[in-house]
Scaffold this active site. Structure first.
Site, PDB file in Angstrom:
ATOM      1  N   HIS A  35       0.837  -1.193   0.000  1.00  0.00           N
ATOM      2  CA  HIS A  35       0.000   0.000   0.000  1.00  0.00           C
ATOM      3  C   HIS A  35       0.877   1.250   0.000  1.00  0.00           C
ATOM      4  CE1 HIS A  35      -3.555  -2.428   1.307  1.00  0.00           C
ATOM      5  NE2 HIS A  35      -2.564  -3.214   1.667  1.00  0.00           N
ATOM      6  N   HIS A 270      -4.307   2.924  -3.107  1.00  0.00           N
ATOM      7  CA  HIS A 270      -4.424   2.259  -1.812  1.00  0.00           C
ATOM      8  C   HIS A 270      -3.653   0.944  -1.756  1.00  0.00           C
ATOM      9  CE1 HIS A 270      -6.350   0.584   1.818  1.00  0.00           C
ATOM     10  NE2 HIS A 270      -6.269  -0.537   1.120  1.00  0.00           N
ATOM     11  N   GLU A 419     -16.636  -6.079  24.944  1.00  0.00           N
ATOM     12  CA  GLU A 419     -15.706  -7.212  24.997  1.00  0.00           C
ATOM     13  C   GLU A 419     -14.542  -7.059  24.029  1.00  0.00           C
ATOM     14  OE1 GLU A 419     -18.989  -7.506  24.831  1.00  0.00           O
ATOM     15  OE2 GLU A 419     -19.618  -8.707  26.565  1.00  0.00           O
ATOM     16  N   HIS A 480     -26.597 -18.008  25.334  1.00  0.00           N
ATOM     17  CA  HIS A 480     -25.533 -17.825  26.319  1.00  0.00           C
ATOM     18  C   HIS A 480     -24.713 -19.090  26.549  1.00  0.00           C
ATOM     19  CE1 HIS A 480     -27.452 -14.059  26.944  1.00  0.00           C
ATOM     20  NE2 HIS A 480     -26.776 -13.764  28.043  1.00  0.00           N
TER      21      HIS A 480
HETATM   22  C1  LIG Z   1     -10.922  -5.730  10.132  1.00  0.00           C
HETATM   23  C2  LIG Z   1     -10.417  -5.511   8.751  1.00  0.00           C
HETATM   24  N1  LIG Z   1     -11.278  -5.561   7.730  1.00  0.00           N
HETATM   25  C3  LIG Z   1     -10.839  -5.400   6.467  1.00  0.00           C
HETATM   26  C4  LIG Z   1      -9.517  -5.201   6.211  1.00  0.00           C
HETATM   27  C5  LIG Z   1      -9.035  -5.060   4.774  1.00  0.00           C
HETATM   28  N2  LIG Z   1      -8.630  -3.677   4.517  1.00  0.00           N
HETATM   29  C6  LIG Z   1      -7.373  -3.292   4.536  1.00  0.00           C
HETATM   30  S1  LIG Z   1      -7.180  -1.664   4.232  1.00  0.00           S
HETATM   31  C7  LIG Z   1      -8.834  -1.457   4.018  1.00  0.00           C
HETATM   32  C8  LIG Z   1      -9.387  -0.103   3.686  1.00  0.00           C
HETATM   33  C9  LIG Z   1      -8.982   0.850   4.699  1.00  0.00           C
HETATM   34  O1  LIG Z   1      -9.266   2.141   4.290  1.00  0.00           O
HETATM   35  P1  LIG Z   1      -8.560   3.351   5.044  1.00  0.00           P
HETATM   36  O2  LIG Z   1      -8.486   3.076   6.480  1.00  0.00           O
HETATM   37  O3  LIG Z   1      -9.229   4.596   4.622  1.00  0.00           O
HETATM   38  O4  LIG Z   1      -7.079   3.285   4.509  1.00  0.00           O
HETATM   39  P2  LIG Z   1      -6.458   4.125   3.335  1.00  0.00           P
HETATM   40  O5  LIG Z   1      -7.178   3.745   2.082  1.00  0.00           O
HETATM   41  O6  LIG Z   1      -6.633   5.541   3.664  1.00  0.00           O
HETATM   42  O7  LIG Z   1      -5.027   3.696   3.335  1.00  0.00           O
HETATM   43  C10 LIG Z   1      -9.507  -2.653   4.210  1.00  0.00           C
HETATM   44  C11 LIG Z   1     -10.958  -2.816   4.090  1.00  0.00           C
HETATM   45  C12 LIG Z   1      -8.646  -5.151   7.313  1.00  0.00           C
HETATM   46  N3  LIG Z   1      -7.343  -4.975   7.169  1.00  0.00           N
HETATM   47  N4  LIG Z   1      -9.122  -5.282   8.560  1.00  0.00           N
END
Ligand SMILES: Cc1ncc(C[n+]2csc(CCOP(=O)(O)OP(=O)(O)O)c2C)c(N)n1
Length: 687
Positions: A35, A270, A419, A480
């Site tokens: 990224h 990204h 949690e 539960h």
């Molecule tokens: C819990 C979780 N769900 C999905 C992902 C996959 N994922 C990685 S980056 C991303 C998008 C994140 O967007 P943002 O925080 O705006 O990052 P930016 O594009 O600005 O780098 C996703 C969905 C992840 N790493 N963790």
């Protein structure tokens, strides 16, 4: 592009920032994965935090009073690796060139213990910021416990960067709510407001007012309208640091892929390399030589040396402070060292209670309370609490106060009904060398799975206490009653899932828990009574330390082995006694912790479960999944477990309904024996 630098100093700063950007772009391109966009946009912010505000010593990443930095948007890992390299941590250019390759320190996402300077593993979005709350809590507790007038030896700050993803994940809300409630003014989050996620513009799925949301959480909120405005960033951080009532959120408006002529502000920046041609164009925009790859200018190398020297001075100053502290408060200083090394005082285990034999017994949640309260005087930083079910999990520390805003010496934590954040917070506390425990109903371990998994990944010794461990909890019913949770947690690497059969097994297991420095544990405890076994009649509870042990045995080789965990071991013992009277040679194996048993020698495992004895029955009020590894294939042994969800009823009715009776164990043993331990045993579960 950016405003022209005004002074020589500004020029150097811009050079460092662009080095962070170009290293990140080059590394992602070489790996052909990763990224690049966020390191490019957030380089000025990260640089300002590290250069202007953070106290750290790259040569000692464990220095207790270092400021903490968490990159919660872990996918932007190259931002951190570039920074760590440029600030003198043990991350070489070669490490950066091997980004995302086998055995590289620079893994796809920052991994605790792999790359020096990474304070916590991040990648599952939202977990990092929640963990940072635990680090800030730890600072408050440690400062209150250890500091003395004129001797402020603990006063670190916690900085965390989050993206849209972290903000969208519910855990950031849970954790921010807790941090605001507790008034953690030592915590500063930065929200990278770039409006881009993987699928495109955030307008697709995210339109809330983040500033209003955080003001509602009792946070101090600021906004920086331009991620390249170093002055504005610096001023806002300064204000956040001076804030003495609330945690701070600084919303930073940024442009993902900043400087890239074709990819800036698009999701293409990204999650994929920019491409060679685009990198060249971007480098030209930065005023960089487009032909240079992984280039660190001489001035930036010199900067690295200066940061290293500055880091040594910070720690040196602190060491002097600590020496003065040690002279005045030698006992406290000794304690701090013990805590940092995760050492227990000599002979501490003498405090562990031994429970007298008692047929009526007590719930393991209650024996756990007695054990916990016996240990805490020996171990002040064993602290924790529950997600609003402290009176049910029985995890209060007797006589201790609550950890609350401005009462940071409390040892009873109230995580609220959060949690997920509870477990992530505990991760942050444990990473700060406290020994935290969490508590809730076992079924809600599902809510904690992501941070629990991170604890395992980081080998972070959090004690996860789960009570109400089976259908045995009774009337609350299937919502539960945990069924598949035992099997699923046992599948998690590095986690010791401990389900003790009685109070003495539990007491013995706490010895293991407290002396282990790097394994999280899940303690699985009953709501209902279990007998305390007569250890004169049956084997000593110390056997539990090996994960599984022979609790009762026959003379000579057994015909059948009955094995179980927790509240079902009593059924195995009952069946054993009956079978014995009927002339059948049985053995009972109590198996409180599979992972520990599997770590024993082959000889020991063979001694406990001889391969020549194929007639075997397992009894556990949980999913049958996994038991075949001990019982043998279904055509060889018998598995008594739960193959449906539970039901709402008193436990006295539920256990027989689901086949958890001595008679059923006896019948199953006979069935298995009749089949010669070979033929198909009837499928167990609800009768
Ligand atoms: C819990 C979780 N769900 C999905 C992902 C996959 N994922 C990685 S980056 C991303 C998008 C994140 O967007 P943002 O925080 O705006 O990052 P930016 O594009 O600005 O780098 C996703 C969905 C992840 N790493 N963790």
């Amino acid at each position: 592009m950016e405003a022209m630098p005004k002074k020589k100093k500004d020029k150097l700063e811009q050079l460092i920032i662009n080095t962070i950007r170009t290293l990140s772009m080059d590394a992602v391109q070489k790996a052909n994965s990763g990224h690049p966009g966020t390191p490019m946009s957030l380089a000025p912010l990260a640089f300002t935090i590290w250069d202007k505000f953070m106290k750290f010593n790259p040569r000692n990443t464990d220095w207790p009073n270092r400021d903490r930095f968490v990159l919660s948007n872990g996918h932007a890992s190259m931002l951190l690796y570039s920074l760590l390299h440029l600030t003198g941590y043990d991350i070489s250019l070669n490490d950066i060139k091997t980004f995302r390759q086998l055995h590289s320190k620079c893994a796809g996402h920052p991994e605790y213990g792999l790359a020096p300077g990474v304070e916590t593993t991040t990648g599952p979005l939202g977990q990092g910021v929640a963990t940072s709350v635990g680090m800030a809590i730890a600072e408050k507790w440690l400062g209150t416990y250890f500091n003395r007038p004129g001797h402020e030896i603990i006063d670190y700050k916690v900085f965390a960067i989050a993206g849209d993803g972290c903000m969208m994940e519910g855990i950031s809300g849970e954790a921010a709510s807790l941090a605001g409630h507790l008034g953690l003014d030592n915590l500063i989050w930065f929200y990278d407001n770039n409006h881009i996620t993987i699928e495109g513009h955030t307008a697709l799925a995210f339109s809330e007012d983040v500033a209003a949301r955080f003001m509602g959480y009792n946070w101090h909120v600021q906004r920086v309208g331009d991620a390249n405005d170093l002055e504005m960033i610096e001023e806002s951080i300064g204000r956040a640091i001076n804030e003495t009532e609330q945690p701070s959120l600084i919303i930073v408006d940024s442009h993902i892929g900043f400087g890239s002529p074709n990819k800036q502000d698009t999701s293409a920046a990204h999650g994929e390399p920019l491409g060679e041609e685009e990198i060249r164009k971007t480098k030209i925009n930065y005023g960089w030589d487009p032909d240079k790859k992984f280039y660190v200018p001489k001035e930036v190398k010199e900067y690295r040396e200066r940061v290293l020297r500055k880091g040594a001075v910070y720690e040196d100053e602190w060491n002097k402070k600590f020496l003065a502290y040690e002279r005045e408060y030698p006992d406290l200083a000794k304690k701090l060292r013990h805590m940092e090394n995760r050492e227990m005082p000599k002979g501490w285990e003498k405090c562990l209670p031994e429970f007298p034999a008692d047929a009526k017994g007590l719930p393991t949640r209650s024996s756990n309370s007695k054990i916990l309260n016996a240990i805490v005087p020996e171990y002040p930083w064993l602290i924790g609490g529950a997600a609003d079910v402290g009176s049910s999990t029985k995890t209060y520390i007797d006589g201790a106060t609550s950890f609350e805003k401005n009462m940071y010496d409390g040892r009873n934590f109230h995580f609220g009904i959060r949690e997920n954040a509870m477990a992530a917070t505990a991760n942050g506390m444990a990473l700060s060398k406290l020994r935290p425990y969490t508590a809730c109903y076992f079924v809600f371990s599902d809510y904690m799975r992501a941070p629990l998994r991170l604890a395992c990944l980081m080998q972070n010794p959090v004690i996860f206490i789960f009570t109400h461990d089976s259908i045995g909890l009774g009337e609350d019913g299937p919502t539960h009653q945990p069924v598949e949770q035992l099997a699923s947690l046992r599948a998690m690497p590095n986690l010791d899932v401990i389900r003790p059969a009685d109070a003495n097994e539990l007491s013995v297991m706490w010895r293991y828990i407290m002396e282990d420095r790097n394994r999280p544990v899940a303690l699985i405890l009953t709501r209902q009574n279990v007998p305390t076994f007569d250890r004169k009649k049956y084997a000593p509870a110390e056997g539990a330390l090996k994960g599984a042990y022979i609790l009762a045995d026959s003379k000579g080789k057994p015909d059948v082995i009955l094995m179980g965990t927790g509240s079902e071991v009593q059924l195995c013992l009952g069946a054993y006694e009956k079978l014995k009277k009927q002339g059948t040679k049985a053995r009972v194996v109590s198996m409180p912790c599979w992972s520990l048993f599997e770590a024993q020698s082959k000889d020991y495992r063979e001694e406990v479960l001889p391969s020549s004895v194929r007639a075997r029955v397992s009894v556990e009020a949980g999913s049958t999944y996994g038991w075949s590894r001990y019982v043998g294939a279904q055509d060889q042994g018998g598995v008594i477990g739960v193959t449906s969800f539970g039901e709402s009823a008193p436990v006295a009715d539920l256990f027989p309904e689901f086949g958890f009776t001595v008679d059923h164990v006896v019948a199953k043993a006979k069935e298995v024996l009749k089949n010669g331990g070979k033929k198909k045993a009837k499928k167990s579960g609800k009768k």
